[in-house]
Design a protein around this motif. Structure first.
Motif, PDB file in Angstrom:
ATOM      1  N   GLY A 144      -7.405 -69.149 -54.516  1.00 53.68           N
ATOM      2  CA  GLY A 144      -7.409 -70.611 -54.425  1.00 53.68           C
ATOM      3  C   GLY A 144      -6.342 -71.235 -55.316  1.00 53.68           C
ATOM      4  N   ASP A 145      -5.416 -70.410 -55.812  1.00 54.57           N
ATOM      5  CA  ASP A 145      -4.431 -70.913 -56.763  1.00 54.57           C
ATOM      6  C   ASP A 145      -3.085 -71.226 -56.121  1.00 54.57           C
ATOM      7  OD1 ASP A 145      -5.965 -71.050 -59.041  1.00 54.57           O
ATOM      8  OD2 ASP A 145      -5.628 -68.935 -59.548  1.00 54.57           O
ATOM      9  N   ILE A 146      -2.352 -72.096 -56.821  1.00 56.71           N
ATOM     10  CA  ILE A 146      -1.010 -72.496 -56.390  1.00 56.71           C
ATOM     11  C   ILE A 146      -0.008 -71.404 -56.784  1.00 56.71           C
ATOM     12  CG2 ILE A 146       0.803 -74.233 -56.710  1.00 56.71           C
ATOM     13  CD1 ILE A 146      -1.698 -75.311 -55.329  1.00 56.71           C
ATOM     14  N   THR A 147       0.922 -71.109 -55.893  1.00 53.51           N
ATOM     15  CA  THR A 147       1.914 -70.069 -56.150  1.00 53.51           C
ATOM     16  C   THR A 147       3.332 -70.628 -55.937  1.00 53.51           C
ATOM     17  OG1 THR A 147       1.787 -69.421 -53.830  1.00 53.51           O
ATOM     18  CG2 THR A 147       0.431 -68.163 -55.382  1.00 53.51           C
ATOM     19  N   THR A 148       4.327 -69.936 -56.472  1.00 50.99           N
ATOM     20  CA  THR A 148       5.721 -70.261 -56.122  1.00 50.99           C
ATOM     21  C   THR A 148       6.388 -69.023 -55.528  1.00 50.99           C
ATOM     22  OG1 THR A 148       6.581 -69.713 -58.315  1.00 50.99           O
ATOM     23  CG2 THR A 148       5.972 -72.009 -57.921  1.00 50.99           C
ATOM     24  N   LEU A 149       7.426 -69.279 -54.726  1.00 53.33           N
ATOM     25  CA  LEU A 149       8.074 -68.212 -53.954  1.00 53.33           C
ATOM     26  C   LEU A 149       9.230 -67.551 -54.683  1.00 53.33           C
ATOM     27  CD1 LEU A 149       8.350 -70.109 -50.541  1.00 53.33           C
ATOM     28  CD2 LEU A 149       6.451 -68.717 -51.385  1.00 53.33           C
ATOM     29  N   GLY A 150       9.515 -67.955 -55.922  1.00 57.11           N
ATOM     30  CA  GLY A 150      10.687 -67.420 -56.625  1.00 57.11           C
ATOM     31  C   GLY A 150      11.833 -68.402 -56.535  1.00 57.11           C
ATOM     32  N   ARG A 151      12.782 -68.276 -57.471  1.00 60.32           N
ATOM     33  CA  ARG A 151      13.891 -69.231 -57.555  1.00 60.32           C
ATOM     34  C   ARG A 151      14.614 -69.344 -56.215  1.00 60.32           C
ATOM     35  NH1 ARG A 151      15.218 -71.239 -62.439  1.00 60.32           N
ATOM     36  NH2 ARG A 151      15.817 -72.933 -61.087  1.00 60.32           N
ATOM     37  N   GLY A 152      14.954 -70.580 -55.878  1.00 61.64           N
ATOM     38  CA  GLY A 152      15.643 -70.820 -54.623  1.00 61.64           C
ATOM     39  C   GLY A 152      14.727 -70.744 -53.405  1.00 61.64           C
ATOM     40  N   GLY A 153      13.416 -70.741 -53.648  1.00 63.17           N
ATOM     41  CA  GLY A 153      12.454 -70.509 -52.573  1.00 63.17           C
ATOM     42  C   GLY A 153      12.359 -71.611 -51.522  1.00 63.17           C
ATOM     43  N   SER A 154      12.943 -72.770 -51.793  1.00 61.67           N
ATOM     44  CA  SER A 154      12.838 -73.857 -50.805  1.00 61.67           C
ATOM     45  C   SER A 154      13.525 -73.520 -49.486  1.00 61.67           C
ATOM     46  CB  SER A 154      13.446 -75.145 -51.364  1.00 61.67           C
ATOM     47  OG  SER A 154      12.781 -75.520 -52.531  1.00 61.67           O
ATOM     48  N   ASP A 155      14.578 -72.736 -49.539  1.00 64.50           N
ATOM     49  CA  ASP A 155      15.230 -72.296 -48.294  1.00 64.50           C
ATOM     50  C   ASP A 155      14.217 -71.549 -47.423  1.00 64.50           C
ATOM     51  OD1 ASP A 155      17.594 -73.231 -49.349  1.00 64.50           O
ATOM     52  OD2 ASP A 155      18.585 -71.284 -49.489  1.00 64.50           O
ATOM     53  N   THR A 156      13.435 -70.688 -48.080  1.00 63.77           N
ATOM     54  CA  THR A 156      12.440 -69.898 -47.347  1.00 63.77           C
ATOM     55  C   THR A 156      11.350 -70.803 -46.783  1.00 63.77           C
ATOM     56  OG1 THR A 156      12.873 -68.199 -48.997  1.00 63.77           O
ATOM     57  CG2 THR A 156      11.087 -67.775 -47.458  1.00 63.77           C
ATOM     58  N   THR A 157      10.913 -71.783 -47.576  1.00 64.32           N
ATOM     59  CA  THR A 157       9.919 -72.744 -47.075  1.00 64.32           C
ATOM     60  C   THR A 157      10.424 -73.394 -45.791  1.00 64.32           C
ATOM     61  OG1 THR A 157       9.285 -73.289 -49.354  1.00 64.32           O
ATOM     62  CG2 THR A 157       8.599 -74.833 -47.634  1.00 64.32           C
ATOM     63  N   ALA A 158      11.681 -73.830 -45.820  1.00 64.65           N
ATOM     64  CA  ALA A 158      12.251 -74.543 -44.681  1.00 64.65           C
ATOM     65  C   ALA A 158      12.291 -73.653 -43.443  1.00 64.65           C
ATOM     66  CB  ALA A 158      13.653 -75.044 -45.024  1.00 64.65           C
ATOM     67  N   VAL A 159      12.753 -72.424 -43.625  1.00 56.19           N
ATOM     68  CA  VAL A 159      12.861 -71.516 -42.483  1.00 56.19           C
ATOM     69  C   VAL A 159      11.469 -71.165 -41.953  1.00 56.19           C
ATOM     70  CG1 VAL A 159      13.592 -69.203 -41.778  1.00 56.19           C
ATOM     71  CG2 VAL A 159      15.080 -70.579 -43.217  1.00 56.19           C
ATOM     72  N   ALA A 160      10.520 -70.959 -42.853  1.00 55.08           N
ATOM     73  CA  ALA A 160       9.162 -70.610 -42.429  1.00 55.08           C
ATOM     74  C   ALA A 160       8.512 -71.755 -41.656  1.00 55.08           C
ATOM     75  CB  ALA A 160       8.310 -70.240 -43.648  1.00 55.08           C
ATOM     76  N   LEU A 161       8.746 -72.983 -42.095  1.00 52.32           N
ATOM     77  CA  LEU A 161       8.203 -74.132 -41.359  1.00 52.32           C
ATOM     78  C   LEU A 161       8.885 -74.257 -40.000  1.00 52.32           C
ATOM     79  CD1 LEU A 161       7.776 -76.968 -44.007  1.00 52.32           C
ATOM     80  CD2 LEU A 161       6.005 -76.096 -42.449  1.00 52.32           C
ATOM     81  N   ALA A 162      10.193 -74.036 -39.978  1.00 54.45           N
ATOM     82  CA  ALA A 162      10.931 -74.110 -38.715  1.00 54.45           C
ATOM     83  C   ALA A 162      10.366 -73.095 -37.720  1.00 54.45           C
ATOM     84  CB  ALA A 162      12.419 -73.860 -38.947  1.00 54.45           C
ATOM     85  N   ALA A 163      10.049 -71.894 -38.217  1.00 58.24           N
ATOM     86  CA  ALA A 163       9.492 -70.866 -37.335  1.00 58.24           C
ATOM     87  C   ALA A 163       8.107 -71.280 -36.848  1.00 58.24           C
ATOM     88  CB  ALA A 163       9.421 -69.532 -38.074  1.00 58.24           C
ATOM     89  N   ALA A 164       7.257 -71.737 -37.760  1.00 56.65           N
ATOM     90  CA  ALA A 164       5.880 -72.077 -37.396  1.00 56.65           C
ATOM     91  C   ALA A 164       5.804 -73.267 -36.457  1.00 56.65           C
ATOM     92  CB  ALA A 164       5.063 -72.352 -38.663  1.00 56.65           C
ATOM     93  N   LEU A 165       6.741 -74.201 -36.597  1.00 58.70           N
ATOM     94  CA  LEU A 165       6.717 -75.414 -35.762  1.00 58.70           C
ATOM     95  C   LEU A 165       7.603 -75.265 -34.532  1.00 58.70           C
ATOM     96  CD1 LEU A 165       7.045 -77.937 -38.716  1.00 58.70           C
ATOM     97  CD2 LEU A 165       5.067 -77.825 -37.178  1.00 58.70           C
ATOM     98  N   ASP A 166       8.213 -74.087 -34.386  1.00 59.79           N
ATOM     99  CA  ASP A 166       9.129 -73.817 -33.291  1.00 59.79           C
ATOM    100  C   ASP A 166      10.247 -74.864 -33.236  1.00 59.79           C
ATOM    101  OD1 ASP A 166      10.083 -72.336 -31.236  1.00 59.79           O
ATOM    102  OD2 ASP A 166       8.788 -73.221 -29.696  1.00 59.79           O
ATOM    103  N   ALA A 167      10.838 -75.115 -34.379  1.00 62.32           N
ATOM    104  CA  ALA A 167      11.902 -76.124 -34.480  1.00 62.32           C
ATOM    105  C   ALA A 167      13.152 -75.653 -33.753  1.00 62.32           C
ATOM    106  CB  ALA A 167      12.231 -76.386 -35.951  1.00 62.32           C
ATOM    107  N   ASP A 168      13.988 -76.600 -33.334  1.00 58.46           N
ATOM    108  CA  ASP A 168      15.233 -76.245 -32.654  1.00 58.46           C
ATOM    109  C   ASP A 168      16.261 -75.710 -33.630  1.00 58.46           C
ATOM    110  OD1 ASP A 168      15.014 -77.396 -29.699  1.00 58.46           O
ATOM    111  OD2 ASP A 168      13.893 -78.655 -31.100  1.00 58.46           O
ATOM    112  N   VAL A 169      16.234 -76.273 -34.830  1.00 58.73           N
ATOM    113  CA  VAL A 169      17.200 -75.810 -35.836  1.00 58.73           C
ATOM    114  C   VAL A 169      16.657 -76.095 -37.228  1.00 58.73           C
ATOM    115  CG1 VAL A 169      18.512 -77.975 -35.768  1.00 58.73           C
ATOM    116  CG2 VAL A 169      19.649 -75.909 -36.560  1.00 58.73           C
ATOM    117  N   CYS A 170      17.055 -75.267 -38.170  1.00 50.97           N
ATOM    118  CA  CYS A 170      16.717 -75.496 -39.564  1.00 50.97           C
ATOM    119  C   CYS A 170      18.014 -75.820 -40.300  1.00 50.97           C
ATOM    120  CB  CYS A 170      16.071 -74.236 -40.155  1.00 50.97           C
ATOM    121  SG  CYS A 170      15.640 -74.407 -41.893  1.00 50.97           S
TER     122      CYS A 170
END
Ligand code: ASP
Ligand code: MG
Length: 421
Positions: A144-170
């Motif tokens: 139930g705890d908050i985690t971080t993905l490691g330095r520079g992890g926002s790129d990964t967040t963006a790509v993962a959301l793009a994949a999950a939402l079936d985005a046209d482009v990230c």
């Protein structure tokens, strides 16, 4: 109507003015009729400042609390950005990583994404709002705890959301115009690459190019997400990072890019008995310290001594740990001595076209020879050749190799004092 994920790095949201500028850009995309999901990093150097603060309080902060602290950085920028967008008359809702359904494993500081269920993000889009998501963070179901993905992890967040939402482009917005054939600060005639395959991008990122994080590129390749790296300071087309199939349509140059990496050191194990099992022993000792090694070279042993030398490269910051572990194992392994060298530079040339082209190695070595640059180690993959040189010659090496492979452009690249982040 397309669904576009836009990620803005710390340098693009460094202060109130920048946040307002970014908000305008997002609103333009929304007004053009697209659904927009935005992922933000913490403002400027916030993450570094928070890390600093934690270390002032206690030398080794608890991982759980550190993640609590660091994720605050992205919360600040996401809320400010949502306010700015609303100020321009477009609805916007910000979400933390957990609210956006970024489920990770429990490893604090380097969590891996295990599931993305962006239900609330989807609902926000359906209501016509822009959804803003805090990058670099998630939560673990079990703890139930908050985690971080490691330095520079926002790129990964963006790509993962793009994949999950079936985005046209990230779209990854940064402070440089895209991915270049070499670092424009080292090679002024470097050119922006229009399209690059994810495979090549992975090799370039691993070889020291800092514009995209490896994990984000890996995620994109696995999930078929198209990444568009572009500048948040202009409207120019940036670099498209595409799957191998799409890459094929473009006529491939033999070499796509040249990169330099000054972050590694070299350790040489001198006088190793040349009998089976010694390399296994050495690298087991190193592996047990959790250090990632990169290039390895073993000399031919002279018949008279039956001894050989083994050299390998590793991140500079890991050299001490590896040296200590090897020294402790010296009696057991039975080598003569250890040498540590932190004045090395690694040059890599990357290109999918290399696969079908003989003579790339010869051309590379000839260019280095003509510039009087000595090669100390060599390693290759299917689409990359790396060589180790002295640290103070590596930039010159990049320039001559860039020229030798015909990568120089006619004009000087514009650098907006960028960090590439
Ligand atoms: N703010 C985090 C960092 O500086 C995450 C990111 O920028 O992507 O590492
Ligand atoms: Mg940052």
């Amino acid at each position: 109507m397309s669904l576009i994920v836009q990620k803005f790095g710390g340098s693009s949201v460094a202060d109130a003015e920048s946040i307002k500028r970014v908000a305008k850009r997002i609103v333009e995309t929304r007004k053009a009729g697209h659904e927009v999901v935005v992922v933000v990093s913490a403002m400027g150097d916030t993450t570094d400042e928070l890390l600093d603060l934690a270390e002032q309080v206690v030398p080794v902060p608890s991982g759980r609390e550190l993640d609590m602290l660091l994720t605050a950085g992205e919360r600040i920028s996401m809320a400010l950005l949502a306010m700015a967008i609303k100020g321009l008359g477009i609805d916007a809702l910000s979400f933390t990583g957990s609210q956006a359904g970024m489920v990770t494993d429990a490893r604090h500081g380097s969590a891996r994404i295990v599931e993305v269920s962006p239900k609330r993000v989807r609902e926000a889009l359906d209501s016509g709002a822009v959804a803003i998501v805090a990058g670099f963070q998630g939560f673990n179901r079990l703890t139930g705890d908050i985690t971080t993905l490691g330095r520079g992890g926002s790129d990964t967040t963006a790509v993962a959301l793009a994949a999950a939402l079936d985005a046209d482009v990230c779209e990854i917005y940064t402070d440089v115009d895209g991915v270049f054939t070499a670092d424009p600060r080292v090679v002024p005639t470097a050119r922006k690459i229009d399209r690059i395959t994810s495979e090549e991008m992975l090799e370039l990122a691993a070889a020291g190019a800092k514009v995209l994080y490896i994990r984000a590129v890996e995620y994109a390749r696995r999930h078929g997400v198209t990444i568009h790296v572009r500048s948040s300071f202009n409207n120019n087309e940036g670099t498209l990072v595409v799957g191998p199939k799409e890459g094929e349509i473009v006529e491939e140059p033999i070499i796509t890019g040249v990169s330099a990496d000054l972050s590694e050191a070299k350790i040489t194990v001198v006088g190793v008995p040349d009998i089976p099992g010694k390399a296994a022993q050495i690298f087991t000792v190193v592996a047990n310290t959790n250090v990632n090694i990169d290039m390895i070279v073993q000399n031919v042993s002279t018949a008279s001594t039956g001894l050989t030398d083994i050299s390998f490269t590793l991140p500079k910051s890991d050299a001490e740990v590896a040296m200590t572990a090897l020294t402790a194992a010296q009696p057991d392994i039975g080598f003569a001595s250890l040498q540590h060298d932190d004045q090395i530079g690694k040059l890599s040339v990357v290109g999918a076209g290399m696969r079908t082209n003989a003579g790339v190695t010869a051309k590379l070595f000839t260019a280095l020879f003509e510039a009087g640059i000595n090669i100390e180690m060599i390693s290759t993959s299917e689409i990359r050749i790396s060589v180790v040189t002295r640290a103070d010659t590596v930039n010159e090496a990049v320039r001559v190799v860039h020229t030798a492979f015909g990568l120089d452009g006619d004009t000087e690249a514009i650098v907006h004092a960028g960090t590439g982040r």
